[in-house]
Design an enzyme around this catalytic site. Structure first.
Site, PDB file in Angstrom:
ATOM      1  CE  LYS A 138      -4.356  -1.968   1.240  1.00 22.14           C
ATOM      2  NZ  LYS A 138      -5.499  -2.065   2.164  1.00 22.14           N
TER       3      LYS A 138
ATOM      4  NE  ARG B 286      -7.438  -8.984   0.253  1.00 20.88           N
ATOM      5  CZ  ARG B 286      -7.138  -8.161  -0.755  1.00 20.88           C
ATOM      6  NH1 ARG B 286      -6.244  -7.189  -0.574  1.00 20.88           N
ATOM      7  NH2 ARG B 286      -7.722  -8.291  -1.928  1.00 20.88           N
TER       8      ARG B 286
END
Length: 285
Positions: free
Chosen positions: A204, A245
């Site tokens: 991210k 994840r």
């Protein structure tokens, strides 16, 4: 939880697994490399993304879910649509992972209640196209936990058993980079909700900006953030996360095993492959 994006436009690997056959091969590889769960999604939720039609999402994900489940892989379906969730569970998915936590589709909570599968309720303030403008907090940790607690109450009121719920702080969704770091540093606070915690930091933006080129200030490309992802995953595991994840499984799985061994003060016996029943029971415990 390994990620298979059956999309042309996901932020780090869009298009790589759009072909169903390649997506299935990717999911099988992630499972072989240590993914306990393979999360299949057919709609990008990257910042600024626009939505695809329900029919297109179904076309993308159902063959992949069906094939992976047929090979014994524990599959979660990453969707904000009730119809997609129900169809995927019918095709073999065992978890519904909704980044909107049931807010995008009023029928989602009732659909999940009917299926009885674990349901990921993520913190979400709005669709991807405008979510960056919604990152306005006074105390991000307290506010995000409070908003997820209220959404838990809403889905339970709609029929979801509390034991089905898994929570997710939604790193990167309506969050500034400072917000993401504050949440990652305070994951132990989520124990107040009494539910398993899923953490999705993989590749991210807050990691890309941390690793920015010192000369140009340009963020590290998404596919070059996997070592940082493994580090973030270890930090999450150390604070009690139920699952992480990630796009690339092997290094993160190894890193999490190191954290677990340190917590036990030594190595354990090799872990047997988990069954779908054991994992879904663990989500409900």
């Amino acid at each position: 939880m390994g990620i298979v994006n059956v999309t042309p436009d996901s932020f780090s690997d869009g298009g790589r697994w759009l072909d169903p056959g390649r997506a299935v091969d990717r999911g099988l590889l992630l499972a072989e490399q240590g993914a306990d769960i393979v999360d299949v999604g057919g709609e990008s939720t990257r910042p600024g993304a626009t939505r695809v039609s329900e029919e297109e999402e179904l076309r993308r994900v159902l063959p992949v879910v069906r094939s992976l489940a047929g090979e014994g892989v524990l599959v979660s379906i990453d969707t904000m649509r009730a119809r997609v969730a129900e169809a995927a569970v019918e095709a073999g998915a065992r978890i519904v992972n909704d980044v909107s936590g049931g807010r995008a589709d009023p029928g989602m909570a009732r659909a999940v209640a009917r299926t009885g599968v674990p349901f990921v309720v993520m913190h979400w303030r709005g669709q991807s196209a405008g979510m960056d403008g919604l990152a306005d907090y006074t105390d991000v940790v307290a506010e995000v936990i409070g908003e997820v607690a209220r959404q838990m109450d809403a889905v339970v009121s709609a029929g979801v058993d509390p034991s089905q719920v898994i929570v997710d702080p939604g790193l990167g969704f309506a969050k500034s980079r400072r917000d993401d770091w504050a949440l990652l540093a305070s994951l132990d606070a989520w124990s107040a909700l009494g539910r398993p915690l899923l953490v999705a930091a993989s590749r991210k933006r807050f990691l890309g900006e941390l690793l920015a080129d010192p000369d140009t200030g340009e963020a590290r490309p998404a596919r070059e953030r996997d070592a940082a992802t493994a580090a973030a995953s270890v930090l999450a595991a150390a604070q009690g996360a139920w699952a992480v994840r990630v796009h690339e499984v092997r290094d993160t799985a190894d890193a999490v095993r190191v954290e677990a061994a340190l917590r036990r003060r030594g190595p354990a016996a090799p872990r047997p492959a988990p069954t779908a029943e054991a994992l879904t029971a663990g989500a409900r415990a």
